[in-house]
Write a protein that holds these residues in place. Structure first.
Motif, PDB file in Angstrom:
ATOM      1  N   LYS A   1      -6.009   2.068   4.677  1.00 22.77           N
ATOM      2  CA  LYS A   1      -5.758   2.038   3.234  1.00 22.77           C
ATOM      3  C   LYS A   1      -6.650   1.000   2.555  1.00 22.77           C
ATOM      4  O   LYS A   1      -7.253   1.266   1.510  1.00 22.77           O
ATOM      5  CB  LYS A   1      -4.286   1.707   2.971  1.00 22.77           C
TER       6      LYS A   1
ATOM      7  N   LYS B   1     -10.236   2.346   2.450  1.00 21.89           N
ATOM      8  CA  LYS B   1     -10.409   3.408   1.458  1.00 21.89           C
ATOM      9  C   LYS B   1     -10.396   2.856   0.036  1.00 21.89           C
ATOM     10  O   LYS B   1     -11.081   3.394  -0.852  1.00 21.89           O
ATOM     11  CB  LYS B   1      -9.305   4.462   1.630  1.00 21.89           C
ATOM     12  N   GLU B   2      -9.629   1.802  -0.183  1.00 22.60           N
ATOM     13  CA  GLU B   2      -9.547   1.196  -1.519  1.00 22.60           C
ATOM     14  C   GLU B   2     -10.583   0.097  -1.712  1.00 22.60           C
ATOM     15  O   GLU B   2     -10.540  -0.618  -2.705  1.00 22.60           O
ATOM     16  CB  GLU B   2      -8.129   0.653  -1.737  1.00 22.60           C
ATOM     17  N   LYS B   3     -11.511  -0.017  -0.739  1.00 22.85           N
ATOM     18  CA  LYS B   3     -12.628  -0.970  -0.805  1.00 22.85           C
ATOM     19  C   LYS B   3     -12.167  -2.431  -0.908  1.00 22.85           C
ATOM     20  O   LYS B   3     -12.853  -3.283  -1.463  1.00 22.85           O
ATOM     21  CB  LYS B   3     -13.555  -0.629  -1.982  1.00 22.85           C
ATOM     22  N   GLN B   4     -10.986  -2.701  -0.356  1.00 23.51           N
ATOM     23  CA  GLN B   4     -10.525  -4.085  -0.270  1.00 23.51           C
ATOM     24  C   GLN B   4     -11.231  -4.808   0.864  1.00 23.51           C
ATOM     25  O   GLN B   4     -11.354  -6.027   0.847  1.00 23.51           O
ATOM     26  CB  GLN B   4      -9.012  -4.119  -0.061  1.00 23.51           C
TER      27      GLN B   4
END
Length: 319
Positions: A151, A154-157
């Motif tokens: 996650k 995918k959220e570029k964290q």
């Protein structure tokens, strides 16, 4: 007799009613005193006030779930119809306001925290940079760790995911095995691959692996690395030695996060080596930014017999 009506304009009625009205019929069986009347995008419930209130609350929870997630799995539908719309797990609750959703899987399933212990891991990941998730087999601690890391990717964290495991059976001496590094350690990392394949489509996963966006490595190969802007999952951590554990934790760089998963009741190290997991949980307890979560038999999500097996072994150890 009272009644209550729902508008289904915000969802697909098929998600609520199911194929051939399978889900709709299960609602009727669950609430036999309530009449369910479906007409177009309107669903009306009629029945005695007490029974109607329970049915109304259940249908509301189903509609909210479908609208928020874009669908609902058969398993989740069954949970909500059974009355678990507040996600309470006996003896292992966390706040009801915790959103248990993580991401949508490759097969259309919703991947979420399913037990109180899993929700604690999810909630802690939003507040801490190092998490120890400890507990028996089948509690989903590794799966949760991988899901949280995917996650974040995918959220570029984060820019990268490391999957790390001690290769105890080979004594961390992998040179005699055939193939490159990936082929040597794949047998030890297979559970992590299985989790990844549930969450990332095959071609995308292949690309991530080829570009080292997702990197696998035996624990011994982490020496000298700096783990920045990444999520690191150390699985089967009970089989890391004290020196390996210290080396691993001190790799953490800026923007890095670590989830350590292990079962301290199943240490496979030789008798002359001590588990670094036991030492780390003793030394690091109470440090801000580091959280330690203990899962129990109540969090087991595998076959129902797994809970009974774990309890039997625990009872034998107590005796």
């Amino acid at each position: 007799m009272t009644h209550h009506s729902f508008s289904l304009e915000a969802i697909s009625p098929l998600d609520l009613y199911g194929v051939n009205n399978k889900r709709f019929n299960s609602l009727k069986v669950r609430f036999p005193s309530v009449r369910f009347i479906a007409r177009g995008l309107k669903l009306t419930l009629k029945g005695p006030e007490e029974e109607l209130d329970a049915a109304r609350e259940t249908v509301e929870s189903l509609i909210v779930e479908i609208e928020r997630r874009g669908g609902i799995t058969e398993e989740r539908f069954g949970e909500l119809v059974a009355g678990n719309y507040k996600d309470k797990i006996e003896g292992n609750n966390v706040g009801e306001d915790v959103d248990d959703f993580i991401l949508h899987g490759t097969r259309g399933a919703v991947i979420r925290a399913r037990t109180g212990g899993q929700r604690k891991i999810l909630e802690s990941s939003q507040k801490n940079d190092i998490i120890f998730a400890l507990g028996p087999a089948g509690t989903g601690k590794t799966y949760m760790g991988v899901a949280i890391a995917v996650k974040a990717l995918k959220e570029k964290q984060v820019k990268k995911i490391f999957l790390v495991r001690p290769a105890v059976e080979a004594g961390e001496t992998l040179g005699f095995l055939p193939g490159d590094l990936k082929e040597k350690v794949d047998p030890y990392l297979r559970p992590l691959y299985d989790a990844l394949e549930d969450m990332i489509h095959r071609e995308k996963l292949k690309s991530y692996l080829e570009k080292n966006v997702i990197e696998i490595a035996p624990l011994a190969y982490m020496r000298g690395r700096t783990l920045s802007d990444c999520y690191v999952i150390l699985d089967e951590a009970q089989n890391a030695t004290e020196n390996q554990f210290k080396m691993f934790l001190t790799r953490l760089g800026k923007g890095g996060k670590i989830i350590v998963t292990g079962d301290d009741s199943q240490i496979d190290l030789p008798q002359n080596q001590r588990s670094g997991l036991l030492q780390a949980t003793r030394l690091l307890k109470g440090i801000p930014g580091i959280d330690m979560i203990r899962l129990t038999v109540l969090d087991v999500v595998r076959h129902k017999l797994v809970k009974k097996i774990i309890k039997a072994y625990e009872k034998d150890e107590e005796n």
